[in-house]
Design a protein around this motif. Sequence first.
Motif, short mmCIF file in Angstrom:
data_model
loop_
_atom_site.label_atom_id
_atom_site.label_comp_id
_atom_site.label_asym_id
_atom_site.label_seq_id
_atom_site.Cartn_x
_atom_site.Cartn_y
_atom_site.Cartn_z
N HIS A 26 1.04 -1.04 -0.04
CA HIS A 26 0.12 -0.01 0.12
C HIS A 26 0.75 1.26 -0.14
CE1 HIS A 26 -2.34 3.26 2.17
NE2 HIS A 26 -3.33 2.84 1.25
N ALA A 51 1.37 4.52 1.21
CA ALA A 51 1.02 5.43 2.09
C ALA A 51 1.74 6.75 2.07
CB ALA A 51 1.19 4.67 3.34
N PRO A 110 -4.05 5.26 5.10
CA PRO A 110 -4.95 3.79 4.83
C PRO A 110 -6.28 4.16 5.73
CG PRO A 110 -3.11 3.38 6.31
CD PRO A 110 -2.72 4.82 5.78
N HIS A 146 3.59 -1.13 4.26
CA HIS A 146 3.09 0.37 3.70
C HIS A 146 4.45 0.92 2.82
CE1 HIS A 146 -0.71 0.82 5.32
NE2 HIS A 146 -0.38 0.50 6.63
N LEU A 202 1.51 3.65 11.75
CA LEU A 202 0.68 2.79 10.76
C LEU A 202 0.99 1.39 11.22
CD1 LEU A 202 2.20 4.54 7.74
CD2 LEU A 202 -0.07 4.67 8.63
N VAL A 262 -0.17 -4.93 9.76
CA VAL A 262 1.10 -4.21 9.18
C VAL A 262 2.21 -4.93 9.67
CG1 VAL A 262 1.97 -2.25 8.91
CG2 VAL A 262 -0.48 -2.36 8.86
#
Length: 455
Positions: A50, A52, A57, A73, A86, A92
């Motif tokens: 992802h 970021a 997110p 991320h 995060l 994560v």
Amino acid sequence: MLTYHMAVVTRDSALRRGIKRLTTATASSAQSVRDPAELAEDKDIDLVIHDARSRVPDRALFDRLTDRSRVIHIVDGDTLIKKVELLADPRVCSLVCHDARFDDDELIASATKALRGDVFGLQKYFPWGVTTYTMAVGSYEEKGRAIELLGRYAQLAGVRGPVRERIQLVADELMMNALYHAPTDDDGNELYRGRSLKELAQLESVSPIQIQYGCSGRYFGISVRDSGGSLTRDRALEYLRRAGRREAQIEAKPTGAGLGLVSVLKSVSKLILNIEPGYSTEVIGLFDVELFAKGKIGARSLHLFIADPEPDTQDDADTGEIAAAMVAPRPGRAWPMAAVVLTMVLTVLATAYYYRNLKPHHGRDPGAAVAAELPTLTVVPVPADATITIDGEPAAANLAIPITGADPMVVEVTMPGFEPYTRSFSAGELATSVKVFVSLQREPSRKEARRRRSP
């Protein structure tokens, strides 16, 4: 055969292209979207990459995932410590910086660990063929020797002086944590809480830890692994949050000054925490030698992995690493019988060989040393494959050889291309067990030799 399904969420076409080889390396199918709302509903997602950097997110992403899904991320290069939050969602596992120095090999290693649950080992961050070395540390004195050895090895590897100092300072912090903060009692309380540094230094021995180190030319790496496993993900995350809230500067302090995690983050290029609660914790620090030479210092990636008790794969190297770390036995998880038998055979053969070749002193049987619990002499060389002799007899690295008499002993360590090492140990020095860390120095070139001889 494609085993996993991956999703890439980014509007950056360059990042999308950079991640492309990740799908082949991890045997994954992949879906690339610009927004989490575009993710297909008909397939479970094992891993999300992802972006970021420009967006936080949202729940649309995490609601699409299962409990076993993992997320990496991508963040900006200078915001890593500020983005620690995060990691709050347990799915994560990594924060990775993306810029001109983006390391796609690191991304492959991180994705593979996240997908398979096989997380331990420094070797995962080096190309195949790079040699890593391992040593055990079980006391404050051995910690000091290990730090000295790391510095000398880094020097042989061509690492610059300021970087070597950072390596040694980080090593000291990680070893102190593993030796004296990780061990806990049955109630989960630290065994040595409240003791001063002087009191800790006077402890004869503690639960041993494993130190692994190596250099690929681009990265110098060190890992410190304990066998207690007292660190949990929540506790690790709280430490990282504290580091993110603090703005501490590294001070010029000697080894043993007790650097905090914030200073570790400001010293390494990559920080990896591998956790198997109740069994083992490993912290890996990687130093990007090339970036350090350009003055770019500080963590550019942060990883927090939880080991899967039944990982998808576990190669022979990792099996050896787990054994060396003396990880507590897991219920219902036995070592492969071949590995157990091989270890027993090698141990018996090595013991028999060295007892047979050890010089007897004053007519005493060398083999009786074990029963008598006599002092031992252990030689740990760098390079690890150097030739060792004790009183003219061959000896092996990292093998505790019993001292069976009161005569002096002469240790010699040699290797082509290096200056030989010779040291005579008196009977007084051998009254207690001795471990010698020997870092051979390369022979000077003819030009250097002439310069040394010139007035």
